[in-house]
Scaffold this motif. Structure first.
Motif, PDB file in Angstrom:
ATOM      1  N   ALA A   3       0.716  -1.060  -0.195  1.00 39.73           N
ATOM      2  CA  ALA A   3      -0.115  -0.010   0.003  1.00 39.73           C
ATOM      3  C   ALA A   3       1.002   1.297   0.046  1.00 39.73           C
ATOM      4  O   ALA A   3       0.433   2.381  -0.391  1.00 39.73           O
ATOM      5  CB  ALA A   3      -0.782   0.036   1.040  1.00 39.73           C
ATOM      6  N   VAL A   4       2.116   1.281   0.196  1.00 34.77           N
ATOM      7  CA  VAL A   4       3.101   2.370   0.554  1.00 34.77           C
ATOM      8  C   VAL A   4       3.049   3.114  -0.996  1.00 34.77           C
ATOM      9  O   VAL A   4       2.832   4.225  -1.072  1.00 34.77           O
ATOM     10  CB  VAL A   4       4.387   2.264   0.841  1.00 34.77           C
ATOM     11  CG1 VAL A   4       5.342   3.096   0.880  1.00 34.77           C
ATOM     12  CG2 VAL A   4       4.279   1.772   2.153  1.00 34.77           C
ATOM     13  N   ALA A   5       3.428   2.614  -2.138  1.00 33.18           N
ATOM     14  CA  ALA A   5       3.288   2.788  -3.436  1.00 33.18           C
ATOM     15  C   ALA A   5       2.056   3.813  -3.697  1.00 33.18           C
ATOM     16  O   ALA A   5       1.960   4.894  -4.270  1.00 33.18           O
ATOM     17  CB  ALA A   5       3.684   1.988  -4.593  1.00 33.18           C
ATOM     18  N   VAL A   6       0.902   3.143  -3.548  1.00 35.88           N
ATOM     19  CA  VAL A   6      -0.366   3.717  -3.713  1.00 35.88           C
ATOM     20  C   VAL A   6      -0.657   4.960  -2.850  1.00 35.88           C
ATOM     21  O   VAL A   6      -0.902   5.965  -3.295  1.00 35.88           O
ATOM     22  CB  VAL A   6      -1.541   2.614  -3.439  1.00 35.88           C
ATOM     23  CG1 VAL A   6      -2.878   3.213  -3.459  1.00 35.88           C
ATOM     24  CG2 VAL A   6      -1.224   1.629  -4.576  1.00 35.88           C
ATOM     25  N   THR A   7      -0.177   4.658  -1.473  1.00 32.33           N
ATOM     26  CA  THR A   7      -0.239   5.883  -0.522  1.00 32.33           C
ATOM     27  C   THR A   7       0.561   7.049  -1.004  1.00 32.33           C
ATOM     28  O   THR A   7      -0.167   8.331  -1.126  1.00 32.33           O
ATOM     29  CB  THR A   7      -0.023   5.360   0.768  1.00 32.33           C
ATOM     30  OG1 THR A   7      -0.919   4.344   1.297  1.00 32.33           O
ATOM     31  CG2 THR A   7      -0.275   6.572   1.739  1.00 32.33           C
TER      32      THR A   7
END
Length: 143
Positions: A3-7
């Motif tokens: 989720a880090v890349a999306v966030t």
């Protein structure tokens, strides 16, 4: 971690910078020493000989850091935890964390609504697998 890349992309599109995030190391909420000693003693008694490192990290990193961060109220942190356990089918952990959530102010009505709501996002099997555990917690707390 996925989720880090999306966030990161969402934060960038909305113009959110690192200075707008709560600090990773902020003033911690007060520790309920009595409850923490009881929890740590029980976990150590049950599992200290199996994995002392995991038991120590559970105390130091989870219950003496993550659970005491002030960016989420204890009730909200408990709500996230119970929801995550139900969503991932981790029914063995629900009893402890649902009791903790209710000690932190989550009502039986709200806990019931979590099951209803989460069924649509994580599936009926996960919600129904949690039902017997939640029912038992409710019944024991009424006694």
């Amino acid at each position: 971690m996925s989720a880090v890349a999306v966030t990161k992309d969402i934060f960038h599109r909305r113009g959110l910078g690192i200075n707008q995030l709560p600090p990773a190391k902020d003033k911690l909420l007060p520790l309920n020493e009595e409850a923490e000693i009881q929890r740590a003693t029980q976990v150590n008694k049950n599992f200290g000989q199996v994995s002392p490192g995991l038991v120590q990290n559970t105390t130091d990193l989870l219950f003496r850091d993550l659970w005491l961060r002030s960016a989420l109220a204890p009730r909200d942190r408990s709500l996230v935890t119970v929801s995550s356990l139900i969503a991932s089918g981790q029914v063995a952990q629900i009893t402890y964390h649902l009791n903790r959530a209710m000690d932190n102010g989550l009502t039986q009505t709200q806990a019931s609504e979590v099951l209803t709501h989460i069924a649509f996002y994580s599936g009926w099997p996960n919600a129904f697998s949690a039902l017997p555990v939640v029912k038992e917690v409710f019944e024991k707390r009424q006694n």
